[in-house]
Every structure is written in C-alpha cells, then in structure tokens.
Design an enzyme around this catalytic site. Structure first.
Site, short mmCIF file in Angstrom:
data_model
loop_
_atom_site.label_atom_id
_atom_site.label_comp_id
_atom_site.label_asym_id
_atom_site.label_seq_id
_atom_site.Cartn_x
_atom_site.Cartn_y
_atom_site.Cartn_z
N HIS A 69 0.83 -1.22 0.00
CA HIS A 69 0.00 0.00 0.00
C HIS A 69 0.86 1.26 0.00
CE1 HIS A 69 -3.25 -2.77 1.24
NE2 HIS A 69 -2.33 -3.26 2.04
N SER B 199 15.38 20.71 -16.68
CA SER B 199 14.23 21.58 -16.93
C SER B 199 14.71 22.81 -17.68
CB SER B 199 13.60 21.97 -15.60
OG SER B 199 12.87 23.18 -15.74
N LYS C 133 16.76 20.90 -11.71
CA LYS C 133 15.97 19.67 -11.89
C LYS C 133 16.73 18.54 -12.58
CE LYS C 133 12.24 18.85 -11.12
NZ LYS C 133 10.95 19.18 -11.75
N GLU D 62 9.40 7.74 -17.07
CA GLU D 62 8.04 8.27 -17.26
C GLU D 62 7.52 7.92 -18.65
OE1 GLU D 62 7.97 12.14 -14.36
OE2 GLU D 62 9.12 12.25 -16.19
N GLN E 112 -7.11 -5.33 -42.11
CA GLN E 112 -5.93 -4.51 -42.44
C GLN E 112 -5.50 -3.65 -41.25
OE1 GLN E 112 -5.27 -2.94 -46.49
NE2 GLN E 112 -5.57 -0.93 -45.60
N1 ARG Z 1 -3.75 -4.94 -47.36
C1 ARG Z 1 -4.60 -6.03 -47.05
C2 ARG Z 1 -4.51 -6.38 -45.55
O1 ARG Z 1 -3.63 -5.91 -44.95
C3 ARG Z 1 -4.20 -7.22 -47.85
C4 ARG Z 1 -5.31 -8.15 -48.14
C5 ARG Z 1 -6.25 -7.51 -49.07
N2 ARG Z 1 -7.25 -8.43 -49.46
C6 ARG Z 1 -8.38 -7.99 -50.05
N3 ARG Z 1 -9.21 -8.87 -50.36
N4 ARG Z 1 -8.59 -6.74 -50.26
O2 ARG Z 1 -5.30 -7.07 -45.00
#
Ligand code: ARG
Length: 465
Positions: A159, A280, A286, A293, A325
């Site tokens: 604590h 600082s 400082k 951090e 993606q």
């Molecule tokens: N840039 C796409 C990804 O990172 C690759 C696959 C794309 N496939 C598609 N059917 N558009 O997922």
C-alpha cells in the site's frame, strides 16, 4: 496508379483519390517486403511442383524476386515513390517489370488474403526473436543489479506504506521473474504461429494441386493451416502478441514507477544515470526521470493497441474482411514501442545506484521490525494473534513516545511485552530480520544470492529462438 491495381478489370470508373489513399496500406505494410518476397518465391516453386509453371519459370521468378530484394535493401526509393495499393501489388508490379508476362502468372491460385496472413506470420517470427533478445538483455541487466545489491537493505512497501525490510537484489529479481514469464508467453504465442495459411486461396482453398505440406515446410512452418476459412481470417496470433506485449509494458511500467518513487526527493534512495534523465528548461536544479516516465506512459499506448484491435476483431464475419488490415499499424507500433522500452529500461537498469546508507537508515525507521517482534513473542509461547495485538499496542506507545519499538523505555517494554525473553535491540537488527527470510523465494541475502546464481544459469541457456 490504377495501372498497378490487381483488380481493375471489373471496374469502369476510377477511385476517388481520398478513398484511394484511405484504402492503401503500402505506407505501413512495406515492412512485410522481405516476407512477401520469401512467400512469393515459395509460391512460385509450389506452382512448379503442381505443374502450373515449369521449374525454369519458377526459378526465373525466384531470381527476379531475389534481385528485387537486393536492390530495395540497398535503396528503398522505389518503395517511397510507389503509388501501389499495398506491398503485394508493389511486388507483383515490380516482378512483371522484370520478367514480363511470366510475372502475371504468379498469382494463380493465390489471394492477397492468404498472402498477407502468411507474410504477417513470417514477419512476426523474426520480430519475436528480437523481442526475446531484448527481454534477455534486460533480465541480464537486472540480474547483475541483483548480484550487486543482494544484501542491500531497503524498506519494502505494501500500500506504499513501509512494511518489512527487503533486499534491493530481491526487488530486482521480482522483475526478472515477470519478464521471464513474458518471454515464455511470447514463446507460447510463437508455437501457435507454426501453421502456414498460404494455399488457402481467398477463402475456400486452392483448386490447383499444391502440396501445402511441402510449401509450409519450405517457409519454415511446421504444417499448413487446417481450414482455409480460418487460415485467411485468423488473427489470434496478432492479439496474443499484442496481449503479451501489454503485459511486458505493464511490468516495465511498475518497475518505472518503483524507481521514479525511489529516486524522488521524498524517498531519495536511488539515483538514476544522467544518460537517461533530463533537466528543466526553467528550473536549473531539476533532474527528471523522463526515460522511466515515458516507459510508464507508453504502456497506455500498447494497451490501447490491444483493446483497439480486440474491438476491431469482434463479430467479424468469416472469412476475410478489410477490417483486418487494421491489425498492422497496431501490431507494428506495439512491436516497435515494446522493443524500444525494453532497450531503454536496460540502459536505465545499468545506471541505477542505490544509496546504501540512506536505504539502511530508511529500513530501520517506521516499525519495519514489528512482525519480527511479534515472532519473538511467539517464540516465547504466545499465540501469534495475541502477539500481534501486543505489538500493535507497543507501536501505539512508541508513536506516542516518538521512538522505534526496539527503543521503548524498559518499563513500557516490560508492561507491554513482558514475555520477551531477549533484548529486541540485539534480536531485531536489520541483518537478522533479512536473514530470517531464507526459505525459497525469500528476501534473505543468501537466498537472493542463490536465486542470482540460478538466474545466471538460466540466462546462459535462454532460448535463442
Ligand atoms: N492490405 C490487405 C490487408 O492488410 C491485404 C489483403 C487484401 N485483401 C483484399 N481482399 N482486399 O489485409
């Protein structure tokens, strides 16, 4: 350029330029270049084994891809300048420029969906090896610190209140335990990445007679993925890595917090190296623990990458969706951040200096011997619960008298702790209190030294991965 699009045939109109930029992933998936080249080479050879290409054709492709890799390793300008949608389009266009029509045959039976899933696993394997090394190096630095401070007494806190004395070495080794588990976790995640998605097609599997067992092994995987729908849409491994990295950062943030506190003027028990501190712009005196951090702060960002991609993954219908993606920027940022934090923490660890005298003085104030005093009463025959109560009353009296328990006036000691058979000034030295905790995992200097020796052996044998 729409000329480089892999899917232009069906479309009449051009893409809205803002959407084109929005859709493109080359800016970040260019990191997958070498995985893409490896994967494409293996695919060309798999097509040759399946009779779709001749062996000579496959080797022409392999040679062209190798040349492309060499050129881009030396000068990545073509990647910087490219307007290709993604790394897959980029490589295919470059291949066609090099070998002509033959390059347009490579995509037979393959989809960007199984490509990207495969590339990402190939890339991750290498990245995890870097992370493993970085974890090893930080553990080695902490073990060295533990060795140098195995007998250095320090107040231990619960604590954030002074609780019992510990050794600084014991404190350092606590983090070695955490980080070693983190390395195990990454290893576990890696073991589940041993399946190769290539040959899954867009979703339904590959209609050409590809030997996926050979293909998987050629790419260094143990076996092919067993279900094509899962193969192209599974990102569990990404989530596992994001999660394991979050735990690494959580551990680093706790160590950062401990050391920021110990380095504060309020505690004044350690100093940090000048090489990881800043001054600082206004206050000339400082010295700020910025490195620690920042590590503490970046933990939030890495947890954010995890929760963000968890949310993205929720309720995604099978099989591939473009939402996926979004895995890459989260993953790449987490990998970079984690590696950088481990590196900086290793440097910080090398420069931490405990002030032995101040640590000892701090560990001798604030009733850190109260539990041990109760144990002395237990030795004299009292049940622990009664001993606890007696010492509690003695603490109250000592607070009133403005002294430590061992310095209570003889009359008070006699009335409150009459059963004591020994003089607490001799029986409750810091050294004795530390030495008593010598069972496995305890803070006693001898036990810490034993753990240090065990860790040194484990560091020698640390999986090279
Ligand atoms: N840039 C796409 C990804 O990172 C690759 C696959 C794309 N496939 C598609 N059917 N558009 O997922």
């Amino acid at each position: 350029m729409s000329g480089e699009k892999l899917w232009g045939g069906r479309f009449e109109g051009a893409l809205d330029p803002a959407f084109e930029a929005f859709n493109a992933s080359l800016r970040f998936d260019r990191r997958l270049l070498f995985a893409e080249l490896r994967q494409s080479t293996a695919w060309a050879r798999a097509l040759a084994r399946a009779g779709v290409l001749t062996q000579v054709e496959a080797e022409r492709i392999a040679t062209a891809l190798e040349k492309l890799g060499r050129e881009l390793a030396a000068d990545a300008t073509p990647l910087d300048r490219s307007e290709a949608e993604d790394i897959h389009s980029f490589v295919e266009a470059a291949l066609v420029r090099e070998v002509g029509e033959l390059g347009r045959r490579l995509h037979t039976g393959r989809s960007r969906n199984d490509q990207v899933a495969t590339d990402l696993k190939l890339y991750l394997r290498e990245e995890l090896a870097h992370l493993d090394r970085a974890l090893h190096d930080l553990c080695a630095a902490l073990v060295a610190l533990a060795e140098a401070t195995a007998d250095l007494a320090l107040p231990g806190y619960t604590h954030l209140q002074r609780a019992q004395p510990i050794t600084a070495g014991h404190h350092a080794l606590a983090y070695v335990e955490m980080l070693a588990r983190d390395a195990d976790r990454l290893g576990d995640a890696k073991a589940r990445m041993e399946t190769c998605p290539l040959g899954s097609g867009a979703l339904a599997g590959c209609p050409w007679p590809i030997d996926r067992e050979i293909l998987a092994r050629e790419l260094g995987f143990a076996r092919p993925t067993a279900n094509s729908l899962d193969g192209v849409s599974d990102r569990d491994h990404v989530i596992e890595v994001l999660s394991a990295a979050s735990l690494i950062l959580i551990h680093l943030s706790r160590l950062a917090e401990d050391w920021i506190f110990l380095a504060s003027q309020e505690a004044g028990l350690i100093t940090l190296g000048d090489d990881v501190s800043t001054g600082s712009s206004l206050m000339p005196h400082k010295k700020n623990p910025d490195a620690l951090e920042l590590i503490r702060g970046k933990c939030g960002r890495v947890i954010g990458n995890l929760t963000g991609f968890l949310a993205t993954s929720k309720a995604l219908p099978l099989a591939y969706d473009k939402d996926l993606q979004e895995d890459k920027e989260a993953l790449f940022d987490t990998l970079d951040t984690t590696r950088a934090c481990l590196g900086v923490m290793t440097t910080v660890t090398g420069g931490v200096r405990y002030d032995r005298e101040r640590c000892r003085a701090a560990a001798e104030r604030g009733f850190l011997d109260a539990t041990d005093l109760a144990d002395l009463l237990v030795k004299a025959g009292l049940p622990f619960r009664d001993a606890h109560e007696r010492v509690g009353a003695a603490v109250r009296a000592a607070l009133e008298a403005g002294c430590e328990l061992r310095d209570l006036a003889p009359e008070l000691r006699a009335s409150l702790l009459g059963e004591l058979e020994v003089d607490p000034r001799q029986a409750l030295t810091l050294a004795t209190i530390l030495e008593r905790r010598s069972t496995i995992g305890g803070t006693a200097p001898a036990e810490v030294a034993r753990q240090v020796a065990a860790w040194k052996e484990r560091l020698e044998a640390w999986p090279k991965s």
